[in-house]
Motif scaffolding. Structure first.
Motif, PDB file in Angstrom:
ATOM      1  N   TYR A   1       0.566  -1.347   0.090  1.00 34.48           N
ATOM      2  CA  TYR A   1      -0.065  -0.076   0.012  1.00 34.48           C
ATOM      3  C   TYR A   1       0.893   1.191   0.083  1.00 34.48           C
ATOM      4  N   ALA A   2       2.075   1.117  -0.396  1.00 33.04           N
ATOM      5  CA  ALA A   2       2.935   2.303  -0.373  1.00 33.04           C
ATOM      6  C   ALA A   2       3.556   2.652  -1.718  1.00 33.04           C
ATOM      7  N   SER A   3       2.827   2.354  -2.798  1.00 32.24           N
ATOM      8  CA  SER A   3       3.095   2.625  -4.130  1.00 32.24           C
ATOM      9  C   SER A   3       3.356   4.177  -4.588  1.00 32.24           C
ATOM     10  N   SER A   4       2.954   5.164  -3.765  1.00 29.41           N
ATOM     11  CA  SER A   4       3.240   6.535  -3.907  1.00 29.41           C
ATOM     12  C   SER A   4       4.626   6.935  -3.269  1.00 29.41           C
ATOM     13  N   LEU A   5       5.057   6.017  -2.256  1.00 31.80           N
ATOM     14  CA  LEU A   5       6.417   6.391  -1.291  1.00 31.80           C
ATOM     15  C   LEU A   5       7.412   6.855  -2.486  1.00 31.80           C
ATOM     16  N   GLU A   6       8.097   8.086  -2.264  1.00 34.73           N
ATOM     17  CA  GLU A   6       9.168   8.418  -2.744  1.00 34.73           C
ATOM     18  C   GLU A   6      10.690   8.488  -2.149  1.00 34.73           C
ATOM     19  N   ASN A   7      10.581   8.373  -0.847  1.00 35.69           N
ATOM     20  CA  ASN A   7      11.749   8.432   0.205  1.00 35.69           C
ATOM     21  C   ASN A   7      11.603   7.356   1.354  1.00 35.69           C
ATOM     22  N   LEU A   8      12.619   6.235   1.229  1.00 36.89           N
ATOM     23  CA  LEU A   8      12.482   5.213   2.003  1.00 36.89           C
ATOM     24  C   LEU A   8      13.785   4.965   2.626  1.00 36.89           C
ATOM     25  N   GLN A   9      13.573   5.143   4.124  1.00 39.09           N
ATOM     26  CA  GLN A   9      14.540   5.281   5.198  1.00 39.09           C
ATOM     27  C   GLN A   9      14.655   3.855   5.955  1.00 39.09           C
ATOM     28  N   LEU A  10      15.374   2.939   5.613  1.00 35.03           N
ATOM     29  CA  LEU A  10      15.647   1.722   6.321  1.00 35.03           C
ATOM     30  C   LEU A  10      16.761   1.410   6.785  1.00 35.03           C
ATOM     31  N   GLN A  11      17.551   2.419   7.160  1.00 38.51           N
ATOM     32  CA  GLN A  11      18.904   2.259   7.803  1.00 38.51           C
ATOM     33  C   GLN A  11      18.963   1.728   8.968  1.00 38.51           C
ATOM     34  N   GLU A  12      20.269   1.205   9.576  1.00 39.49           N
ATOM     35  CA  GLU A  12      20.335   0.404  10.729  1.00 39.49           C
ATOM     36  C   GLU A  12      19.268  -0.419  11.220  1.00 39.49           C
ATOM     37  N   ASN A  13      19.098  -1.492  10.317  1.00 37.19           N
ATOM     38  CA  ASN A  13      18.116  -2.539  10.548  1.00 37.19           C
ATOM     39  C   ASN A  13      19.006  -3.612  10.374  1.00 37.19           C
ATOM     40  N   LEU A  14      18.493  -4.989  10.327  1.00 35.13           N
ATOM     41  CA  LEU A  14      19.051  -6.037   9.849  1.00 35.13           C
ATOM     42  C   LEU A  14      18.425  -6.887   8.796  1.00 35.13           C
ATOM     43  N   LEU A  15      18.391  -6.200   7.638  1.00 37.15           N
ATOM     44  CA  LEU A  15      17.687  -6.829   6.367  1.00 37.15           C
ATOM     45  C   LEU A  15      18.512  -7.392   5.465  1.00 37.15           C
TER      46      LEU A  15
END
Length: 93
Positions: A12-26
């Motif tokens: 449900y995030a198809s319009s998202l332009e900036n994704l910040q996923l830093q400092e995780n364990l992906l």
């Protein structure tokens, strides 16, 4: 820390332009995404931060669906393998 997300997480995030996923364990979930489905519902993301995620391997199609991606931060990971399938919309055969 987040260590697991499914390929439906961003449905449900198809319009998202900036994704910040830093400092995780992906790192492990990205390594297992051999078909490029993890981020395939994010065609409009322009900036993505995956720094400090324990990423060591990036499969060939991991970011292929992200046609609008301009900035990808992979700093502070220990990437040892990344074979990327490049595509362009330039009409080249």
């Amino acid at each position: 820390f987040c260590s697991n997300i499914s390929d439906q997480f961003f449905r449900y995030a198809s319009s998202l332009e900036n994704l910040q996923l830093q400092e995780n364990l992906l790192g492990s979930v990205i390594r297992q995404d051999t078909e490029g489905r993890l981020f395939d519902q994010l065609p409009n993301v322009r900036t993505m931060n995956l720094s400090s995620n324990g990423i060591t391997i990036i499969p060939p199609y991991a970011f292929s669906p992200m046609k609008g991606l301009e900035v990808l931060d992979l700093s502070f990971n220990k990437i040892v393998e990344w074979v990327h399938k490049l595509t362009c919309g330039c009409g080249a055969a």
